[in-house]
Design an enzyme around this catalytic site. Structure first.
Site, PDB file in Angstrom:
ATOM      1  N   ASP A 117     -89.955  26.663  64.101  1.00 38.26           N
ATOM      2  CA  ASP A 117     -88.494  26.709  64.224  1.00 38.26           C
ATOM      3  C   ASP A 117     -87.935  28.044  63.752  1.00 38.26           C
ATOM      4  O   ASP A 117     -87.119  28.675  64.426  1.00 38.26           O
ATOM      5  CB  ASP A 117     -87.851  25.559  63.441  1.00 38.26           C
ATOM      6  CG  ASP A 117     -88.057  24.214  64.134  1.00 38.26           C
ATOM      7  OD1 ASP A 117     -88.493  24.208  65.303  1.00 38.26           O
ATOM      8  OD2 ASP A 117     -87.778  23.182  63.513  1.00 38.26           O
ATOM      9  N   LYS A 144     -89.525  21.071  72.510  1.00 34.87           N
ATOM     10  CA  LYS A 144     -88.454  20.862  71.527  1.00 34.87           C
ATOM     11  C   LYS A 144     -87.177  20.418  72.253  1.00 34.87           C
ATOM     12  O   LYS A 144     -87.229  19.849  73.331  1.00 34.87           O
ATOM     13  CB  LYS A 144     -88.236  22.145  70.727  1.00 34.87           C
ATOM     14  CG  LYS A 144     -89.457  22.576  69.913  1.00 34.87           C
ATOM     15  CD  LYS A 144     -89.627  21.726  68.675  1.00 34.87           C
ATOM     16  CE  LYS A 144     -90.690  22.278  67.743  1.00 34.87           C
ATOM     17  NZ  LYS A 144     -90.709  21.568  66.458  1.00 34.87           N
ATOM     18  N   LYS A 192     -76.113  19.379  65.653  1.00 30.76           N
ATOM     19  CA  LYS A 192     -77.388  18.654  65.486  1.00 30.76           C
ATOM     20  C   LYS A 192     -77.947  18.833  64.085  1.00 30.76           C
ATOM     21  O   LYS A 192     -78.519  17.910  63.513  1.00 30.76           O
ATOM     22  CB  LYS A 192     -78.390  19.136  66.539  1.00 30.76           C
ATOM     23  CG  LYS A 192     -79.714  18.390  66.530  1.00 30.76           C
ATOM     24  CD  LYS A 192     -80.606  18.859  67.669  1.00 30.76           C
ATOM     25  CE  LYS A 192     -82.005  18.297  67.557  1.00 30.76           C
ATOM     26  NZ  LYS A 192     -82.101  16.861  67.814  1.00 30.76           N
ATOM     27  N   SER A 245     -96.622  17.998  65.169  1.00 32.42           N
ATOM     28  CA  SER A 245     -97.008  17.393  63.893  1.00 32.42           C
ATOM     29  C   SER A 245     -96.211  16.119  63.617  1.00 32.42           C
ATOM     30  O   SER A 245     -96.563  15.342  62.737  1.00 32.42           O
ATOM     31  CB  SER A 245     -96.797  18.392  62.753  1.00 32.42           C
ATOM     32  OG  SER A 245     -95.429  18.734  62.637  1.00 32.42           O
ATOM     33  N   GLN A 246     -95.119  15.896  64.370  1.00 33.01           N
ATOM     34  CA  GLN A 246     -94.295  14.704  64.134  1.00 33.01           C
ATOM     35  C   GLN A 246     -95.060  13.414  64.424  1.00 33.01           C
ATOM     36  O   GLN A 246     -94.781  12.374  63.827  1.00 33.01           O
ATOM     37  CB  GLN A 246     -93.016  14.753  64.978  1.00 33.01           C
ATOM     38  CG  GLN A 246     -91.984  15.739  64.454  1.00 33.01           C
ATOM     39  CD  GLN A 246     -90.686  15.687  65.231  1.00 33.01           C
ATOM     40  OE1 GLN A 246     -90.396  14.710  65.916  1.00 33.01           O
ATOM     41  NE2 GLN A 246     -89.900  16.739  65.127  1.00 33.01           N
TER      42      GLN A 246
END
Length: 426
Positions: free
Chosen positions: A314, A341, A412, A171-172
């Site tokens: 996630d 990912k 992160k 979706s990014q």
């Protein structure tokens, strides 16, 4: 290599204020940059991915001031596109939430921009986004492998018009295209090819764009219309919600070994789809209580579930390790995008679950997990993936404890995760 030994934990109890959402932090920083006016972002996430975005914005001439703890950022918007008279090279680590949106945003202005990252970033696809940008006139050149960073953008602005973008991988890509569409030279009609994955992340994007004054007409996630002539205007202040994916570990802890665990910063008013993780825990038998900005999880015997978790990719990782404490075989379906990912999360999860004795079937886009009669202790490899490290902290609830290799990879998104995790014990 650094290791962290987590000894067996009998019960957890306590309250955790969740740090800011990575997805919201980097989207809000970019929109604040493109907006007219000054924006103050509070509860900004202080982590590697956000630092890569901030460092890049500074290099591009954006002025901002950070609080001492890096969680408040006052940013002076450019009131339009990003341009540079000199060639710029930006290093974005392994931050997909910086690489994809910046790639799109830098096509809007004038200049030459090269985007690079860590070796893993060179394995993370960006081709679907670049294909869409090229349809609108962007000049983007791959420097190594077609479809992957590093790349160079020779920016001259973005045209309006009709554009197709694949929605079935990440979706990014759509998020990046949506955020830059209002600043194109004409109206933009985005047509989504294939089934759109991770729809709740698109909802985050649309909500933030609205907060900055831009209207998007959403035709049931199949087509998005962005009328020309709009601009981003700072709302003044933006509160970054707590990261719902990060909340999943503490809620799972409460469900497995509660006690009672309360997470604050996310709740029923959250714009993040990952809060629905709590619904999955409830289906597994946990006692869940919702407030506007908090969620409470209490423990009970968990039972296995068989669910499509495409909408919470996630947070679904946490279900994979919680499954070790559930009765029966848990199946997590429609999660192909785990493979693109920070690491190939499907392969990594299957490998590490087998180490502790689980029976695992790894499919192309699903994983089946049957817990062992007795969980074995093991050294868990984390693949430089923050979520692998945090998910496998759940193994502290087994009678044997667990060892986490390279625990600092949580920097992160959640640098002090293990300190917060330890605060719940007792």
């Amino acid at each position: 290599m650094k290791q962290l030994r987590l000894e067996p934990v009998v019960q957890v109890r306590g309250e955790i204020n969740i740090p800011g959402s990575k997805s919201i932090s980097n989207r809000a920083l970019l929109l604040a940059t493109l907006a007219q006016g000054k924006t103050t972002l509070t509860n900004l996430l202080d982590s590697d991915d956000i630092r890569h975005m901030l460092a890049s914005l500074k290099q591009l001439g954006v002025n901002y001031r950070l609080s001492q703890d890096n969680t408040v950022c006052e940013l002076d918007g450019l009131g339009g596109v990003i341009s540079s008279e000199s060639a710029q090279e930006l290093f974005l680590g392994n931050a997909g939430t910086a690489m994809r949106p910046l790639c799109a945003a830098l096509t809007l202005g004038q200049g030459e921009f090269t985007l690079t990252g860590e070796p893993r970033m060179e394995e993370r696809p960006i081709g679907d986004l670049v294909d869409a940008l090229r349809q609108l006139g962007a000049n983007v050149v791959y420097l190594k492998n077609d479809g992957f960073p590093p790349l160079t953008i020779n920016a001259t602005g973005l045209n309006g018009g009709d554009v197709e973008i694949a929605g079935d991988l990440s979706s990014q890509f759509l998020t990046a295209l949506l955020m830059v569409a209002p600043l194109a030279k004409g109206s933009v009609n985005i047509h989504v090819k294939g089934e759109l994955v991770s729809k709740p992340y698109i909802d985050i994007t649309l909500a933030l764009m609205a907060q900055f004054g831009v209207t998007v007409i959403n035709h049931d996630y199949a087509r998005f219309e962005i009328v020309a002539g709009q601009r981003y205007v700072s709302p003044g202040k933006v509160l970054v919600e707590g990261d719902a994916s990060s909340a999943s570990y503490f809620l799972a802890a409460g469900a497995i070994k509660g006690g009672e665990v309360k997470v604050t910063g996310v709740g029923r008013l959250s714009i993040q789809g990952d809060v629905k993780f709590a619904d999955v825990l409830e289906k597994m038998g946990a006692d869940i209580e919702w407030g506007d900005d908090y969620i409470i999880a209490r423990g009970s015997q968990l039972t296995a579930v068989d669910l499509d978790m495409n909408h919470i990719p996630d947070a679904a990782m946490t279900i994979a390790t919680a499954a070790l404490f559930a009765k029966g075989t848990t199946v997590i379906r429609n999660i192909y995008n785990w493979r693109i990912k920070e690491t190939d999360r499907l392969a990594a999860m299957a490998t590490e679950l087998r180490k502790v004795g689980a029976e695992v079937e790894e499919g192309n886009d699903y994983i089946k997990i049957t817990p062992p009669a007795v969980i074995n202790t093991a050294e868990i490899d984390t693949y430089n993936d923050h979520r692998m490290a945090m998910c496998f902290s759940m193994l502290a609830f087994a009678d044997c404890g667990i060892t986490i290799n390279d625990p600092d990879c949580t920097s992160k998104t959640f640098p002090d995760y293990f300190k917060q995790f330890a605060s719940l014990q007792g």
